[in-house]
Motif scaffolding. Structure first.
Motif, PDB file in Angstrom:
ATOM      1  N   GLU A 208       0.818  -1.228   0.000  1.00 13.01           N
ATOM      2  CA  GLU A 208       0.000   0.000   0.000  1.00 13.01           C
ATOM      3  C   GLU A 208       0.847   1.273   0.000  1.00 13.01           C
ATOM      4  OE1 GLU A 208      -0.192  -1.869   4.199  1.00 13.01           O
ATOM      5  OE2 GLU A 208      -0.330  -2.534   2.104  1.00 13.01           O
ATOM      6  N   ALA A 209       2.079   1.148   0.416  1.00 12.15           N
ATOM      7  CA  ALA A 209       2.967   2.321   0.409  1.00 12.15           C
ATOM      8  C   ALA A 209       3.421   2.675  -1.001  1.00 12.15           C
ATOM      9  CB  ALA A 209       4.174   2.071   1.306  1.00 12.15           C
ATOM     10  N   GLU A 210       3.184   1.762  -1.952  1.00  9.39           N
ATOM     11  CA  GLU A 210       3.550   2.038  -3.342  1.00  9.39           C
ATOM     12  C   GLU A 210       2.533   2.951  -4.035  1.00  9.39           C
ATOM     13  OE1 GLU A 210       3.868  -1.885  -4.930  1.00  9.39           O
ATOM     14  OE2 GLU A 210       5.546  -2.412  -3.618  1.00  9.39           O
ATOM     15  N   LEU A 211       1.401   3.205  -3.361  1.00 11.84           N
ATOM     16  CA  LEU A 211       0.379   4.137  -3.835  1.00 11.84           C
ATOM     17  C   LEU A 211      -0.060   3.827  -5.263  1.00 11.84           C
ATOM     18  CD1 LEU A 211       1.867   7.406  -2.266  1.00 11.84           C
ATOM     19  CD2 LEU A 211       0.089   5.899  -1.337  1.00 11.84           C
ATOM     20  N   GLU A 212       0.062   4.805  -6.172  1.00 11.46           N
ATOM     21  CA  GLU A 212      -0.449   4.630  -7.526  1.00 11.46           C
ATOM     22  C   GLU A 212       0.333   3.603  -8.337  1.00 11.46           C
ATOM     23  OE1 GLU A 212       3.036   7.171  -7.991  1.00 11.46           O
ATOM     24  OE2 GLU A 212       1.362   7.179  -6.566  1.00 11.46           O
ATOM     25  N   SER A 213       1.490   3.209  -7.863  1.00 18.03           N
ATOM     26  CA  SER A 213       2.325   2.257  -8.600  1.00 18.03           C
ATOM     27  C   SER A 213       1.997   0.807  -8.277  1.00 18.03           C
ATOM     28  CB  SER A 213       3.803   2.518  -8.293  1.00 18.03           C
ATOM     29  OG  SER A 213       4.189   3.818  -8.688  1.00 18.03           O
ATOM     30  N   GLN A 214       1.070   0.587  -7.350  1.00 18.09           N
ATOM     31  CA  GLN A 214       0.821  -0.773  -6.863  1.00 18.09           C
ATOM     32  C   GLN A 214       0.408  -1.730  -7.981  1.00 18.09           C
ATOM     33  OE1 GLN A 214      -1.674  -3.034  -3.337  1.00 18.09           O
ATOM     34  NE2 GLN A 214      -1.537  -0.817  -3.336  1.00 18.09           N
ATOM     35  N   GLU A 215      -0.361  -1.256  -8.951  1.00 15.75           N
ATOM     36  CA  GLU A 215      -0.819  -2.141 -10.021  1.00 15.75           C
ATOM     37  C   GLU A 215       0.340  -2.676 -10.849  1.00 15.75           C
ATOM     38  OE1 GLU A 215      -2.207   0.060 -13.861  1.00 15.75           O
ATOM     39  OE2 GLU A 215      -3.067   1.169 -12.166  1.00 15.75           O
ATOM     40  N   GLU A 216       1.457  -1.958 -10.870  1.00 15.99           N
ATOM     41  CA  GLU A 216       2.610  -2.414 -11.653  1.00 15.99           C
ATOM     42  C   GLU A 216       3.272  -3.644 -11.048  1.00 15.99           C
ATOM     43  OE1 GLU A 216       3.095  -1.207 -14.520  1.00 15.99           O
ATOM     44  OE2 GLU A 216       1.709   0.482 -14.292  1.00 15.99           O
ATOM     45  N   ALA A 217       2.897  -3.990  -9.824  1.00 12.19           N
ATOM     46  CA  ALA A 217       3.507  -5.138  -9.156  1.00 12.19           C
ATOM     47  C   ALA A 217       2.952  -6.469  -9.646  1.00 12.19           C
ATOM     48  CB  ALA A 217       3.295  -5.023  -7.641  1.00 12.19           C
ATOM     49  N   TYR A 218       1.950  -6.451 -10.534  1.00  9.57           N
ATOM     50  CA  TYR A 218       1.297  -7.692 -10.939  1.00  9.57           C
ATOM     51  C   TYR A 218       1.338  -7.936 -12.443  1.00  9.57           C
ATOM     52  CZ  TYR A 218      -0.475  -6.693  -6.303  1.00  9.57           C
ATOM     53  OH  TYR A 218      -0.556  -6.371  -4.969  1.00  9.57           O
ATOM     54  N   LYS A 219       1.970  -7.048 -13.201  1.00  6.34           N
ATOM     55  CA  LYS A 219       1.977  -7.172 -14.660  1.00  6.34           C
ATOM     56  C   LYS A 219       3.250  -7.858 -15.154  1.00  6.34           C
ATOM     57  CE  LYS A 219      -0.724  -2.941 -15.422  1.00  6.34           C
ATOM     58  NZ  LYS A 219      -0.690  -1.573 -15.998  1.00  6.34           N
ATOM     59  N   VAL A 247      -1.109 -10.369 -14.343  1.00  2.00           N
ATOM     60  CA  VAL A 247      -1.706 -10.092 -15.653  1.00  2.00           C
ATOM     61  C   VAL A 247      -0.608 -10.181 -16.701  1.00  2.00           C
ATOM     62  CG1 VAL A 247      -2.896  -8.394 -17.082  1.00  2.00           C
ATOM     63  CG2 VAL A 247      -3.455  -8.586 -14.646  1.00  2.00           C
ATOM     64  N   TYR A 248      -0.871 -10.933 -17.764  1.00  2.00           N
ATOM     65  CA  TYR A 248       0.098 -11.061 -18.855  1.00  2.00           C
ATOM     66  C   TYR A 248      -0.151  -9.954 -19.879  1.00  2.00           C
ATOM     67  CZ  TYR A 248       2.754 -13.066 -22.729  1.00  2.00           C
ATOM     68  OH  TYR A 248       3.640 -13.266 -23.753  1.00  2.00           O
ATOM     69  N   VAL A 249       0.851  -9.129 -20.121  1.00  2.00           N
ATOM     70  CA  VAL A 249       0.733  -8.038 -21.096  1.00  2.00           C
ATOM     71  C   VAL A 249       1.542  -8.440 -22.316  1.00  2.00           C
ATOM     72  CG1 VAL A 249       1.052  -5.576 -21.502  1.00  2.00           C
ATOM     73  CG2 VAL A 249       0.547  -6.399 -19.193  1.00  2.00           C
ATOM     74  N   SER A 250       0.853  -8.829 -23.378  1.00  2.00           N
ATOM     75  CA  SER A 250       1.532  -9.404 -24.549  1.00  2.00           C
ATOM     76  C   SER A 250       2.246  -8.357 -25.393  1.00  2.00           C
ATOM     77  CB  SER A 250       0.524 -10.168 -25.409  1.00  2.00           C
ATOM     78  OG  SER A 250      -0.496  -9.302 -25.876  1.00  2.00           O
ATOM     79  N   GLU A 253       3.308  -1.218 -23.888  1.00  2.00           N
ATOM     80  CA  GLU A 253       3.701   0.082 -24.426  1.00  2.00           C
ATOM     81  C   GLU A 253       4.439   0.870 -23.358  1.00  2.00           C
ATOM     82  OE1 GLU A 253       3.331   1.258 -27.465  1.00  2.00           O
ATOM     83  OE2 GLU A 253       2.182  -0.462 -28.253  1.00  2.00           O
ATOM     84  N   PRO A 254       5.465   1.606 -23.736  1.00  2.00           N
ATOM     85  CA  PRO A 254       6.170   2.428 -22.744  1.00  2.00           C
ATOM     86  C   PRO A 254       5.255   3.516 -22.199  1.00  2.00           C
ATOM     87  CG  PRO A 254       6.921   2.943 -24.959  1.00  2.00           C
ATOM     88  CD  PRO A 254       6.051   1.728 -25.083  1.00  2.00           C
ATOM     89  N   LYS A 255       5.431   3.836 -20.930  1.00  2.00           N
ATOM     90  CA  LYS A 255       4.589   4.832 -20.266  1.00  2.00           C
ATOM     91  C   LYS A 255       5.350   6.103 -19.901  1.00  2.00           C
ATOM     92  CE  LYS A 255       1.558   1.309 -18.259  1.00  2.00           C
ATOM     93  NZ  LYS A 255       0.917   0.787 -17.012  1.00  2.00           N
ATOM     94  N   GLY A 256       6.628   6.132 -20.191  1.00  2.00           N
ATOM     95  CA  GLY A 256       7.433   7.288 -19.826  1.00  2.00           C
ATOM     96  C   GLY A 256       7.734   8.193 -21.015  1.00  2.00           C
TER      97      GLY A 256
END
Length: 279
Positions: A208-219, A247-250, A253-256
């Motif tokens: 939870e301390a990862e805040l908005e980045s938490q979803e990136e922990a599962y891709k 989640v498998y991301v086939s 796309e870059p996000k930066g």
């Protein structure tokens, strides 16, 4: 304090001299995953351990045992080098075929150690402290310990099949058995620590301390040709800590953004500016 006892932990007795094998054994003495590494790793983890005494005691117990394993390997190497005098080697090297065979013998066993073990690997590269891990985080360190014992036992297993000397093999069998126990030990410690604090290091920085980045922990980002990696449990299963599903991301796309670094001052002589420095 430490007290040295003259008896080795297990008997070390070779059948015949074998300078080439002595060189090969240097890897499990002074290589990256050799006995010198686990000795120093466990001792420094123990010296610096804070908190529950049972972890410190375990680290010191095994680290001290590894000191004995270093001595066992030095004794093994010395016995394999007995009878391999400089005169004998020089005479044998007069034969071209024998000279080619002996090209793999470690000359430092004659020139530096006087027929003894060295704090170096099988190619003569000196052991160094950067091999060890002692982070102060128990779970991180125990995982490193399991890795070190895994690699060390693997290398001793390979050496076992590189010799027919039953005396050497008997010593290796004892070391293989102890390394197997040490793997059990670190696995038990890891399991206990994971049950206490969770499987992710450090536990003191929760998801939870990862805040908005938490979803990136599962891709799982597929970034190589083919999609076979998507068939594994790391791409479609649940996180070991139960906090989410993978989640498998086939086709990720870059996000930066595209970096656009500023051109440094001309006096740094990078040859990127419009003008040359005159002074």
């Amino acid at each position: 304090m430490f007290r040295h006892q003259k008896n080795l932990q297990f008997e070390v007795k070779v059948d015949n001299p074998d300078p080439m094998l002595a060189r090969q054994i240097q890897e499990v003495l002074g290589g990256q995953f050799g006995e010198m590494t686990v000795m120093m790793q466990y001792l420094f983890q123990g010296f610096n351990c804070r908190g529950e005494e049972k972890y410190k005691d375990m680290l010191m117990d095994i680290g001290t045992e590894e000191i004995g394993h270093v001595e066992m390997l030095c004794s093994l190497i010395s016995q394999l080098l007995d009878g391999a005098s400089p005169e004998d080697q020089a005479k044998a090297a007069e034969d071209p075929a024998m000279a080619a065979i002996m090209g793999g013998i470690n000359p430092q066993h004659l020139l530096v150690s006087g027929l003894g073990g060295l704090p170096s690997n099988s190619n003569g590269v000196p052991w160094n402290g950067s091999y060890i891990v002692a982070s102060g985080n128990l779970l991180a360190d125990m995982r490193s310990n399991l890795h070190a014992e895994t690699q060390g036992r693997l290398q001793v297993s390979r050496l076992y099949h590189m010799t027919k000397d039953e005396g050497v093999r008997a010593t290796f069998r004892k070391m293989l058995a102890r390394d197997r126990y040490h793997q059990y030990q670190w696995m038990a410690a890891i399991q206990e620590l994971e049950e206490k604090n969770g499987v992710v290091v450090p536990a003191s920085f929760p998801p939870e301390a990862e805040l908005e980045s938490q979803e990136e922990a599962y891709k799982f980002w597929s970034l190589s040709e083919g999609e076979e990696s998507g068939k594994g449990p790391w791409a479609n299963g649940s996180a070991p800590d139960g906090t989410g599903d993978f989640v498998y991301v086939s086709d990720p796309e870059p996000k930066g953004q595209v970096p656009k670094p500023k051109i440094p001052a001309d006096h740094l002589h990078h040859d990127l500016g419009k003008h040359l420095v005159k002074n």
